[in-house]
Design a protein around this motif. Structure first.
Motif, PDB file in Angstrom:
ATOM      1  N   PRO A  96       0.815  -1.234   0.000  1.00 43.69           N
ATOM      2  CA  PRO A  96       0.000   0.000   0.000  1.00 43.69           C
ATOM      3  C   PRO A  96       0.843   1.276   0.000  1.00 43.69           C
ATOM      4  O   PRO A  96       0.441   2.272  -0.615  1.00 43.69           O
ATOM      5  CB  PRO A  96      -0.844  -0.100   1.272  1.00 43.69           C
ATOM      6  N   CYS A 135       0.730   4.390  -2.662  1.00 43.60           N
ATOM      7  CA  CYS A 135       0.596   5.799  -2.253  1.00 43.60           C
ATOM      8  C   CYS A 135       1.675   6.695  -2.849  1.00 43.60           C
ATOM      9  O   CYS A 135       1.567   7.924  -2.788  1.00 43.60           O
ATOM     10  CB  CYS A 135       0.605   5.916  -0.733  1.00 43.60           C
ATOM     11  N   ILE A 173       0.592   9.519  -4.930  1.00 47.07           N
ATOM     12  CA  ILE A 173       0.074  10.790  -4.390  1.00 47.07           C
ATOM     13  C   ILE A 173       1.060  11.947  -4.610  1.00 47.07           C
ATOM     14  O   ILE A 173       0.686  12.955  -5.210  1.00 47.07           O
ATOM     15  CB  ILE A 173      -0.310  10.637  -2.900  1.00 47.07           C
ATOM     16  N   TYR A 191       1.190  12.657  -8.308  1.00 54.02           N
ATOM     17  CA  TYR A 191      -0.001  13.379  -8.791  1.00 54.02           C
ATOM     18  C   TYR A 191       0.130  14.879  -8.503  1.00 54.02           C
ATOM     19  O   TYR A 191      -0.209  15.715  -9.337  1.00 54.02           O
ATOM     20  CB  TYR A 191      -1.254  12.803  -8.128  1.00 54.02           C
ATOM     21  N   LEU A 201      -7.883  14.231  -3.799  1.00 57.67           N
ATOM     22  CA  LEU A 201      -6.657  14.147  -3.017  1.00 57.67           C
ATOM     23  C   LEU A 201      -6.948  14.028  -1.512  1.00 57.67           C
ATOM     24  O   LEU A 201      -6.338  13.224  -0.808  1.00 57.67           O
ATOM     25  CB  LEU A 201      -5.810  15.396  -3.293  1.00 57.67           C
ATOM     26  N   VAL A 244      -7.430  10.572   0.339  1.00 61.47           N
ATOM     27  CA  VAL A 244      -6.340   9.613   0.602  1.00 61.47           C
ATOM     28  C   VAL A 244      -5.111  10.275   1.244  1.00 61.47           C
ATOM     29  O   VAL A 244      -4.157   9.590   1.628  1.00 61.47           O
ATOM     30  CB  VAL A 244      -5.871   8.901  -0.697  1.00 61.47           C
ATOM     31  N   LYS A 245      -5.149  11.586   1.361  1.00 60.36           N
ATOM     32  CA  LYS A 245      -3.929  12.332   1.648  1.00 60.36           C
ATOM     33  C   LYS A 245      -3.260  11.977   2.984  1.00 60.36           C
ATOM     34  O   LYS A 245      -2.075  11.636   3.016  1.00 60.36           O
ATOM     35  CB  LYS A 245      -4.229  13.830   1.608  1.00 60.36           C
ATOM     36  N   GLY A 254      -2.172   8.317   3.277  1.00 56.72           N
ATOM     37  CA  GLY A 254      -1.134   8.131   2.267  1.00 56.72           C
ATOM     38  C   GLY A 254       0.190   8.737   2.716  1.00 56.72           C
ATOM     39  O   GLY A 254       1.239   8.094   2.644  1.00 56.72           O
TER      40      GLY A 254
END
Lengths: 227, 122
Positions: free
Chosen positions: A72, A76, A79, A82, B49, B52-53, B56
């Motif tokens: 996981p 991530c 992120i 992105y 965003l 999950v921010k 994450g």
């Protein structure tokens, strides 16, 4: 002693975190790259296991719950990428060229050094996928007929090397642009290098994350050409 | 609630990634499929965003320690590898430095030639 440890998974988890924190404290105090928390934690855990004669299975009953977060966590990595997607689009050409040349350099430098050191062919194949993330690396090694344990070891040494000396290498060779630093860390030292890149900065982390995916997939395609 | 939701999304995408790894006959691990799914979901606004921010970033923040148990596993394979450890160590360290320098320098060069930005975007 052994039974006590076998009966609790939290031993493996606790010892990993405690030794890692010791590594972080040492690093903050002495500011030396070699006092890398992963490296210190790894050595201290092995020391504890050896001194108290605890086998890896007992340790890993808890350790595996830490390892299991890696998948996981890798997901991530999308992120930070992105968040820097604009930068990727803007510098797409440089990024793709940088990673591609990095991958070819990795494969051909291993080829060259295997000849210089007169390495066994089997050993050479096993080391070949060393700069990419373990899950892909093991797959390639299997495909090419390599020895998996050697591949795992090579990937580990490579990752920890990148994590420990990456920042210094970039300074010595005056690699300053955060995009270049990120690509250098991720293409050479996969996820372990990327965890360092994330500490250096957001752009470095995002670019390093991208490198794991692209370098991994490129190596799948290119490695068979180096047999 | 916020954290449970975020964890649920991240672990569901991780599961989908591993499912793809099982279904598709390509040598691509589940984590990389998951990475691509996450990126696409964020890009096409399927996931925002802020969904999950925090979780994450927490996972990324503790990522380094996740490599320790696998590294400790070296004691299990030591007998297999100790014979060639010097060559393996040498090749791995030297080529890692070479790849790092070449990748960084080539990227720098192309960025400069194509007038790419040196600025940090916010």
């Amino acid at each position: 002693m052994k039974e006590v440890l076998n009966n609790s998974i939290y031993f493996g988890i606790a010892i990993t975190l405690i030794t890692y924190i010791i590594g972080m404290k040492l690093k903050n105090k002495f500011k030396l790259a070699i006092l890398n928390p992963i490296l210190i934690s790894f050595l201290l855990v092995i020391l504890v296991l050896t001194v108290f004669n605890i086998d890896y299975e007992s340790y890993n009953q808890g350790g595996k719950y830490i390892s299991f977060l890696l998948t996981p966590a890798t997901v991530c990595l999308a992120i930070p990428l992105y968040q820097q997607l604009g930068l990727l689009k803007k510098n797409f050409k440089a990024i793709i060229i940088g990673i591609s040349i990095g991958v070819v350099t990795s494969l051909s430098s291993i080829f060259l050094f295997s000849i210089i050191l007169n390495l066994d062919h089997l050993l050479y194949i096993s080391i070949l996928p060393k700069s990419i993330t373990t899950a892909i690396g093991i797959g390639i090694s299997e495909e090419l007929g390599g020895i998996q344990t050697i591949t795992i070891l090579s990937i580990l040494i490579t990752g920890i090397t990148g994590n420990v000396i990456g920042e210094s290498i970039c300074k010595i060779f005056k690699i300053k642009n955060p995009i270049s630093v990120g690509l250098a860390m991720g293409t050479s030292a996969h996820a372990v290098g990327t965890s360092k890149a994330l500490e250096i900065g957001e752009i470095e982390g995002a670019m390093s994350s991208l490198s794991i995916a692209i370098a991994g997939l490129l190596t799948v395609v290119l490695a068979p050409l180096f047999l | 609630m916020k954290y449970i939701g975020q964890l649920a999304i991240i672990l569901t995408i991780t599961f989908l990634g591993e499912a793809l790894n099982n279904i598709l006959p390509l040598p691509v691990p589940g984590s990389i499929y998951g990475f691509l799914i996450m990126l696409l979901c964020l890009q096409f606004k399927i996931i925002k965003l802020n969904m999950v921010k925090e979780v994450g970033n927490f996972l990324l923040d503790i990522m380094s320690v996740m490599f320790v148990p696998a590294a400790v596993g070296l004691i299990v394979i030591w007998a297999d590898v100790s014979q060639n450890i010097v060559e393996i160590f040498l090749i791995c360290v030297v080529t890692t430095v070479i790849v790092m320098v070449v990748t960084g320098k080539v990227t720098d060069l192309v960025l400069r030639k194509s007038g790419g930005s040196n600025e940090r975007s916010s």
